[in-house]
Write a protein that holds these residues in place. Structure first.
Motif, PDB file in Angstrom:
ATOM      1  N   UNK A  54     -25.368 -59.626  -3.336  1.00 28.27           N
ATOM      2  CA  UNK A  54     -24.677 -60.836  -2.887  1.00 28.27           C
ATOM      3  C   UNK A  54     -23.272 -60.907  -3.475  1.00 28.27           C
ATOM      4  N   UNK A  55     -23.121 -60.604  -4.760  1.00 24.80           N
ATOM      5  CA  UNK A  55     -21.804 -60.638  -5.388  1.00 24.80           C
ATOM      6  C   UNK A  55     -20.893 -59.557  -4.811  1.00 24.80           C
ATOM      7  N   UNK A  56     -21.474 -58.408  -4.503  1.00 26.76           N
ATOM      8  CA  UNK A  56     -20.675 -57.317  -3.926  1.00 26.76           C
ATOM      9  C   UNK A  56     -20.146 -57.708  -2.544  1.00 26.76           C
ATOM     10  N   UNK A  57     -20.984 -58.297  -1.738  1.00 30.48           N
ATOM     11  CA  UNK A  57     -20.549 -58.693  -0.401  1.00 30.48           C
ATOM     12  C   UNK A  57     -19.591 -59.881  -0.440  1.00 30.48           C
ATOM     13  N   UNK A  58     -19.746 -60.747  -1.415  1.00 31.09           N
ATOM     14  CA  UNK A  58     -18.841 -61.898  -1.526  1.00 31.09           C
ATOM     15  C   UNK A  58     -17.428 -61.445  -1.861  1.00 31.09           C
ATOM     16  N   UNK A  61     -14.892 -57.035   2.031  1.00 31.07           N
ATOM     17  CA  UNK A  61     -14.396 -57.486   3.342  1.00 31.07           C
ATOM     18  C   UNK A  61     -15.525 -57.945   4.248  1.00 31.07           C
ATOM     19  N   UNK A  62     -15.152 -58.688   5.277  1.00 28.08           N
ATOM     20  CA  UNK A  62     -16.140 -59.224   6.213  1.00 28.08           C
ATOM     21  C   UNK A  62     -16.866 -58.118   6.966  1.00 28.08           C
ATOM     22  N   UNK A  63     -16.198 -56.982   7.180  1.00 34.98           N
ATOM     23  CA  UNK A  63     -16.811 -55.891   7.926  1.00 34.98           C
ATOM     24  C   UNK A  63     -18.040 -55.308   7.275  1.00 34.98           C
ATOM     25  N   UNK A  64     -18.165 -55.436   5.949  1.00 35.11           N
ATOM     26  CA  UNK A  64     -19.343 -54.908   5.276  1.00 35.11           C
ATOM     27  C   UNK A  64     -20.604 -55.618   5.737  1.00 35.11           C
ATOM     28  N   UNK A  65     -20.541 -56.923   5.898  1.00 35.06           N
ATOM     29  CA  UNK A  65     -21.720 -57.672   6.347  1.00 35.06           C
ATOM     30  C   UNK A  65     -22.141 -57.230   7.746  1.00 35.06           C
ATOM     31  N   UNK A 205     -24.185 -62.574   0.702  1.00 32.32           N
ATOM     32  CA  UNK A 205     -25.165 -61.904   1.555  1.00 32.32           C
ATOM     33  C   UNK A 205     -25.787 -62.922   2.496  1.00 32.32           C
ATOM     34  N   UNK A 206     -25.618 -62.722   3.795  1.00 35.04           N
ATOM     35  CA  UNK A 206     -26.207 -63.636   4.772  1.00 35.04           C
ATOM     36  C   UNK A 206     -27.711 -63.407   4.875  1.00 35.04           C
TER      37      UNK A 206
END
Length: 325
Positions: A54-58, A61-65, A205-206
């Protein structure tokens, strides 16, 4: 002696066969509370893995999600039998292109999964809206309306608010068919719903990955404790796979940025963003994603391939696709 009672015999069951009483919400939740207590150490470890993701995705960039959602949906399709690869799914979502052998229904389900795994309201707020089944009432005459079945499932989930979101997601996944929600849907809906519930307290992380690196945690069977053990093992493997995948993408992004810094125009950085967001891209797909001309896209793709940044994966002269090397 004649006045003493005779031997005790079991009274035969003369009751007619019929539906038995459903287990109460309290008994269902209490079983999962005991299972969570028995798996406290494993649950803490998996929660730490999910928190790191979650911290990594926060911070990323948005493209990772979006990329992780594509991979998760593709892996779920293999577990459920549709067997759609990330490249075919990317073409369907971006350009609505499918092959002759592709199942349009499976691609539509995967497109829905990617949309739900990348954002939107959670399932515990409005399950009918989350599943896009507001108008689904009855399938056959006498069947219970879907809204009532969804309400019963939500009531159980509300009664289990004391559980950790990861445990509650596992319980909701395995109670999906018991609540009758599987009569009009499939296991893709239950897995996506569980992934969103497990990450309901996250900020970056969604969803929580469940199928990356194997979908052993989604297998049914056994007591709640056995199901939760498999669920935690599968989620830990999936989180580690997602983190390793993000490491590779981050390294490639840094290498691509350093290699293309001397190039002029908007196409090179836009192509790098597209290759970060999508597992594979074709020339028409890159043209639509970047907003550049076909000639500029093909020229930059050829340059990046010559520099070793990307590689062509089809081996054909036409309908080629590239991925980050």
């Amino acid at each position: 002696m004649w006045f003493l009672p005779g031997p005790v015999e079991e009274e035969p069951d003369y009751l007619p066969p019929g539906p038995r009483a459903e287990p109460s919400e309290t008994s269902i939740v209490s079983g999962w509370i005991k299972a969570e207590a028995a798996c406290a150490a494993s649950l803490a470890r998996v929660a730490g893995r999910l928190g790191a993701l979650d911290d990594r995705l926060r911070r990323g960039p948005e493209g990772w999600r979006h990329r992780l959602a594509l991979l998760e949906a593709a892996d779920l399709s293999w577990f459920l039998g549709d067997r759609v690869g990330p490249d075919r799914l990317a073409l369907w979502i971006s350009l609505r292109l499918s092959g002759v052998q592709d199942d349009a229904g499976a691609l539509a389900r995967l497109g829905w999964a990617v949309r739900r795994l990348t954002g939107g309201p959670g399932p515990e707020d409005d399950l009918s809206g989350f599943l896009d089944r507001r108008d689904a009432e009855t399938i056959t005459e006498g069947a219970e309306p879907f809204a009532d079945r969804a309400s019963a499932w939500l009531d159980i989930m509300q009664a289990a608010r004391a559980l950790h979101p990861i445990t509650r997601a596992c319980m909701g996944f395995h109670l999906w068919s018991l609540a009758g929600l599987g009569q009009t849907g499939d296991r893709m809906e239950s897995a996506v719903t569980a992934g969103r519930i497990a990450a309901s307290e996250s900020r970056g992380a969604v969803f929580a990955p469940l199928a990356m690196g194997g979908a052993g945690g989604l297998r049914a069977g056994g007591a709640p404790a056995e199901r939760l053990v498999r669920w935690l093992d599968g989620m830990e493997t999936a989180c580690l796979s997602a983190m390793r995948y993000l490491d590779d993408i981050e390294d490639w992004s840094a290498r691509a940025k350093s290699a293309t810094v001397s190039l002029s125009g908007k196409t090179p950085p836009a192509l790098c963003r597209a290759l970060t967001e999508w597992p594979m891209v074709s020339a028409p797909m890159a043209q639509q994603l970047t907003g550049s001309s076909r000639a500029a896209v093909q020229r930059n793709l050829a340059w990046m391939e010559a520099q070793g940044l990307i590689r062509e994966v089809t081996g054909q002269g036409r309908f080629r696709m590239w991925k980050a090397a």
